[in-house]
Design a protein around this motif. Structure first.
Motif, PDB file in Angstrom:
ATOM      1  N   MET A 173      41.017 116.540 117.484  1.00  0.00           N
ATOM      2  CA  MET A 173      41.433 117.770 116.843  1.00  0.00           C
ATOM      3  C   MET A 173      40.259 118.745 116.849  1.00  0.00           C
ATOM      4  O   MET A 173      39.114 118.362 116.637  1.00  0.00           O
ATOM      5  CB  MET A 173      41.897 117.467 115.427  1.00  0.00           C
ATOM      6  N   ARG A 174      40.530 119.989 117.053  1.00  0.00           N
ATOM      7  CA  ARG A 174      39.516 121.042 117.112  1.00  0.00           C
ATOM      8  C   ARG A 174      38.992 121.364 115.705  1.00  0.00           C
ATOM      9  O   ARG A 174      39.735 121.293 114.723  1.00  0.00           O
ATOM     10  CB  ARG A 174      40.156 122.284 117.715  1.00  0.00           C
ATOM     11  N   CYS A 175      37.732 121.722 115.617  1.00  0.00           N
ATOM     12  CA  CYS A 175      37.119 122.107 114.340  1.00  0.00           C
ATOM     13  C   CYS A 175      37.807 123.364 113.805  1.00  0.00           C
ATOM     14  O   CYS A 175      37.911 124.365 114.506  1.00  0.00           O
ATOM     15  CB  CYS A 175      35.620 122.369 114.518  1.00  0.00           C
ATOM     16  N   THR A 176      38.260 123.297 112.570  1.00  0.00           N
ATOM     17  CA  THR A 176      38.922 124.451 111.955  1.00  0.00           C
ATOM     18  C   THR A 176      37.931 125.440 111.356  1.00  0.00           C
ATOM     19  O   THR A 176      38.313 126.542 110.978  1.00  0.00           O
ATOM     20  CB  THR A 176      39.893 123.980 110.855  1.00  0.00           C
ATOM     21  N   THR A 177      36.662 125.068 111.309  1.00  0.00           N
ATOM     22  CA  THR A 177      35.640 125.957 110.763  1.00  0.00           C
ATOM     23  C   THR A 177      35.048 126.863 111.833  1.00  0.00           C
ATOM     24  O   THR A 177      35.017 128.079 111.680  1.00  0.00           O
ATOM     25  CB  THR A 177      34.511 125.143 110.095  1.00  0.00           C
ATOM     26  N   CYS A 178      34.598 126.270 112.944  1.00  0.00           N
ATOM     27  CA  CYS A 178      33.930 127.075 113.981  1.00  0.00           C
ATOM     28  C   CYS A 178      34.746 127.210 115.267  1.00  0.00           C
ATOM     29  O   CYS A 178      34.443 128.060 116.090  1.00  0.00           O
ATOM     30  CB  CYS A 178      32.559 126.490 114.310  1.00  0.00           C
ATOM     31  N   ASP A 179      35.716 126.338 115.470  1.00  0.00           N
ATOM     32  CA  ASP A 179      36.557 126.327 116.679  1.00  0.00           C
ATOM     33  C   ASP A 179      35.724 126.207 117.957  1.00  0.00           C
ATOM     34  O   ASP A 179      36.100 126.703 118.999  1.00  0.00           O
ATOM     35  CB  ASP A 179      37.451 127.569 116.724  1.00  0.00           C
ATOM     36  N   GLN A 180      34.581 125.523 117.874  1.00  0.00           N
ATOM     37  CA  GLN A 180      33.690 125.387 119.017  1.00  0.00           C
ATOM     38  C   GLN A 180      33.701 124.000 119.644  1.00  0.00           C
ATOM     39  O   GLN A 180      33.199 123.818 120.744  1.00  0.00           O
ATOM     40  CB  GLN A 180      32.243 125.726 118.609  1.00  0.00           C
ATOM     41  N   ALA A 181      34.241 123.002 118.940  1.00  0.00           N
ATOM     42  CA  ALA A 181      34.175 121.634 119.452  1.00  0.00           C
ATOM     43  C   ALA A 181      35.287 120.791 118.851  1.00  0.00           C
ATOM     44  O   ALA A 181      35.922 121.177 117.861  1.00  0.00           O
ATOM     45  CB  ALA A 181      32.811 121.013 119.125  1.00  0.00           C
ATOM     46  N   GLU A 182      35.479 119.624 119.443  1.00  0.00           N
ATOM     47  CA  GLU A 182      36.421 118.643 118.924  1.00  0.00           C
ATOM     48  C   GLU A 182      35.744 117.817 117.825  1.00  0.00           C
ATOM     49  O   GLU A 182      34.568 117.471 117.942  1.00  0.00           O
ATOM     50  CB  GLU A 182      36.886 117.703 120.046  1.00  0.00           C
TER      51      GLU A 182
END
Length: 81
Positions: free
Chosen positions: A1-10
């Motif tokens: 799942m993708r990071c919901t804070t930075c949307d830069q990594a899984e």
């Protein structure tokens, strides 16, 4: 799942120490399973682990036996089963 804070990594599964402090006493639980974003460092716990962690840390701090108490998550999980 993708990071919901930075949307830069899984988000990756990791094991990290968690600690709590109350009235000059410290409780540490090692190797708590969680997910972590390798980009921003945000961490997530499942609700089951969060509840068990809260109960364990509260019990360790309430014991009022020592100033610092340390436990390993796998040992706590095994004793709860």
């Amino acid at each position: 799942m993708r990071c919901t804070t930075c949307d830069q990594a899984e988000r990756l599964p990791v094991r990290r120490a968690q600690l709590a402090e109350r009235d000059g006493r410290v409780a540490i639980i090692l190797e708590v399973p969680m997910e972590e974003c390798p980009s921003c460092g945000t961490r997530w716990l499942t609700s089951d682990i969060a509840v068990a962690l809260d109960e364990a840390l509260t019990a360790m701090l309430a014991a009022n036996i020592v100033e610092t108490s340390t436990a390993h998550w796998d040992v706590l999980a095994a004793s709860a089963a």
